[in-house]
Design a protein around this motif. Structure first.
Motif, PDB file in Angstrom:
ATOM      1  N   PHE A  10       5.381  20.506  -0.563  1.00  0.00           N
ATOM      2  CA  PHE A  10       6.064  19.340  -0.844  1.00  0.00           C
ATOM      3  C   PHE A  10       5.073  18.029  -0.693  1.00  0.00           C
ATOM      4  N   CYS A  11       5.369  17.180  -1.154  1.00  0.00           N
ATOM      5  CA  CYS A  11       4.487  15.678  -1.194  1.00  0.00           C
ATOM      6  C   CYS A  11       5.492  14.684  -0.824  1.00  0.00           C
ATOM      7  N   LEU A  12       5.402  13.721  -0.058  1.00  0.00           N
ATOM      8  CA  LEU A  12       6.285  12.526   0.031  1.00  0.00           C
ATOM      9  C   LEU A  12       5.364  11.227   0.532  1.00  0.00           C
TER      10      LEU A  12
ATOM     11  N   ALA B  60       9.834   4.867  -1.610  1.00  0.00           N
ATOM     12  CA  ALA B  60       9.364   6.299  -1.188  1.00  0.00           C
ATOM     13  C   ALA B  60       9.781   7.083  -2.499  1.00  0.00           C
ATOM     14  N   ILE B  61       8.754   8.191  -2.715  1.00  0.00           N
ATOM     15  CA  ILE B  61       8.758   9.114  -3.755  1.00  0.00           C
ATOM     16  C   ILE B  61       8.379  10.428  -3.426  1.00  0.00           C
ATOM     17  N   GLY B  62       8.854  11.486  -3.617  1.00  0.00           N
ATOM     18  CA  GLY B  62       8.496  12.764  -3.227  1.00  0.00           C
ATOM     19  C   GLY B  62       8.606  13.707  -4.474  1.00  0.00           C
ATOM     20  N   GLY B  63       7.849  14.936  -4.110  1.00  0.00           N
ATOM     21  CA  GLY B  63       7.932  15.749  -5.170  1.00  0.00           C
ATOM     22  C   GLY B  63       7.918  17.215  -4.621  1.00  0.00           C
ATOM     23  N   MET B  64       7.775  18.334  -5.140  1.00  0.00           N
ATOM     24  CA  MET B  64       7.843  19.614  -4.876  1.00  0.00           C
ATOM     25  C   MET B  64       6.878  20.550  -6.011  1.00  0.00           C
ATOM     26  N   LYS B  65       5.760  21.211  -5.407  1.00  0.00           N
ATOM     27  CA  LYS B  65       5.151  21.990  -6.200  1.00  0.00           C
ATOM     28  C   LYS B  65       5.511  23.287  -6.338  1.00  0.00           C
ATOM     29  N   ALA B  66       5.895  23.582  -7.742  1.00  0.00           N
ATOM     30  CA  ALA B  66       6.296  24.821  -8.267  1.00  0.00           C
ATOM     31  C   ALA B  66       5.553  25.482  -9.434  1.00  0.00           C
ATOM     32  N   PRO B  67       5.611  26.613  -9.722  1.00  0.00           N
ATOM     33  CA  PRO B  67       4.990  26.970 -11.060  1.00  0.00           C
ATOM     34  C   PRO B  67       5.683  26.459 -11.995  1.00  0.00           C
ATOM     35  N   HIS B  68       5.459  26.240 -13.298  1.00  0.00           N
ATOM     36  CA  HIS B  68       5.693  25.604 -14.424  1.00  0.00           C
ATOM     37  C   HIS B  68       6.906  26.942 -14.880  1.00  0.00           C
ATOM     38  N   LEU B  69       7.983  26.267 -15.334  1.00  0.00           N
ATOM     39  CA  LEU B  69       8.874  27.307 -15.785  1.00  0.00           C
ATOM     40  C   LEU B  69       8.616  28.285 -17.024  1.00  0.00           C
ATOM     41  N   PHE B  70       7.303  27.957 -17.951  1.00  0.00           N
ATOM     42  CA  PHE B  70       7.205  28.859 -18.960  1.00  0.00           C
ATOM     43  C   PHE B  70       6.168  29.240 -18.761  1.00  0.00           C
TER      44      PHE B  70
ATOM     45  N   ALA C 172      10.592  18.590   6.245  1.00  0.00           N
ATOM     46  CA  ALA C 172      10.032  19.541   5.633  1.00  0.00           C
ATOM     47  C   ALA C 172       8.906  19.017   4.535  1.00  0.00           C
ATOM     48  N   MET C 173       9.511  17.845   3.931  1.00  0.00           N
ATOM     49  CA  MET C 173       8.492  17.392   2.919  1.00  0.00           C
ATOM     50  C   MET C 173       7.083  16.719   3.495  1.00  0.00           C
ATOM     51  N   ILE C 174       7.282  16.465   4.611  1.00  0.00           N
ATOM     52  CA  ILE C 174       6.060  15.643   5.509  1.00  0.00           C
ATOM     53  C   ILE C 174       5.177  16.990   6.041  1.00  0.00           C
ATOM     54  N   GLU C 175       5.819  18.177   6.369  1.00  0.00           N
ATOM     55  CA  GLU C 175       4.992  18.983   7.211  1.00  0.00           C
ATOM     56  C   GLU C 175       4.569  20.338   6.169  1.00  0.00           C
ATOM     57  N   ARG C 176       5.405  20.465   5.012  1.00  0.00           N
ATOM     58  CA  ARG C 176       5.089  21.902   4.366  1.00  0.00           C
ATOM     59  C   ARG C 176       4.094  21.449   3.204  1.00  0.00           C
ATOM     60  N   ASP C 177       3.200  22.286   2.978  1.00  0.00           N
ATOM     61  CA  ASP C 177       2.249  22.002   1.879  1.00  0.00           C
ATOM     62  C   ASP C 177       3.151  21.867   0.499  1.00  0.00           C
TER      63      ASP C 177
ATOM     64  N   MET D 149       0.771  -1.153   0.042  1.00  0.00           N
ATOM     65  CA  MET D 149      -0.030   0.024  -0.102  1.00  0.00           C
ATOM     66  C   MET D 149       0.715   1.092   0.008  1.00  0.00           C
ATOM     67  N   ILE D 150       0.734   2.197  -0.821  1.00  0.00           N
ATOM     68  CA  ILE D 150       1.294   3.437  -0.817  1.00  0.00           C
ATOM     69  C   ILE D 150       0.617   4.697  -0.072  1.00  0.00           C
ATOM     70  N   ARG D 151       1.022   5.344   0.502  1.00  0.00           N
ATOM     71  CA  ARG D 151       0.419   6.249   1.501  1.00  0.00           C
ATOM     72  C   ARG D 151       1.210   7.366   1.774  1.00  0.00           C
ATOM     73  N   GLU D 152       0.619   8.605   2.248  1.00  0.00           N
ATOM     74  CA  GLU D 152       1.414   9.807   2.544  1.00  0.00           C
ATOM     75  C   GLU D 152       2.415   9.510   3.597  1.00  0.00           C
ATOM     76  N   ALA D 153       3.796   9.707   3.762  1.00  0.00           N
ATOM     77  CA  ALA D 153       4.652   9.452   4.836  1.00  0.00           C
ATOM     78  C   ALA D 153       4.121  10.546   5.949  1.00  0.00           C
ATOM     79  N   THR D 154       4.510  10.035   7.331  1.00  0.00           N
ATOM     80  CA  THR D 154       4.371  10.742   8.413  1.00  0.00           C
ATOM     81  C   THR D 154       5.663  10.995   9.196  1.00  0.00           C
ATOM     82  N   VAL D 155       5.801  11.727  10.067  1.00  0.00           N
ATOM     83  CA  VAL D 155       7.106  11.792  10.989  1.00  0.00           C
ATOM     84  C   VAL D 155       7.353  10.621  11.433  1.00  0.00           C
ATOM     85  N   GLU D 156       6.747   9.577  11.755  1.00  0.00           N
ATOM     86  CA  GLU D 156       6.893   8.152  12.330  1.00  0.00           C
ATOM     87  C   GLU D 156       7.564   7.284  11.228  1.00  0.00           C
TER      88      GLU D 156
END
Length: 71
Positions: free
Chosen positions: A50-52, A59-69, A43-48, A1-8
């Protein structure tokens, strides 16, 4: 099962990160800093902007950012 990571999950994420860093040879190129890795995972767990996600095999994570163009 894949789920959002937590501090634990941080100890498991740390173990995965150390294994990945070793296999990828990251220590030879940019160093391996466990304290920085832990802070990044937290930071990836606590900040909006990011996603982890964690699963049985890894595990896999990402960062939300505006598109370059997209102004």
């Amino acid at each position: 099962m894949i789920r959002e990571a937590t501090v634990e999950d941080i100890p498991r994420l740390m173990a995965m990160g150390e294994k990945f860093a070793g296999k990828a040879g990251l220590g030879d190129h940019c160093g391996y800093d466990p304290a920085s890795m832990k802070a990044t995972f937290l930071a990836m767990i606590e900040r909006d902007e990011f996603c982890l996600f964690i699963g049985e095999a890894g595990a896999i994570g990402g960062m939300k950012a505006p598109h370059l163009f997209n102004h």
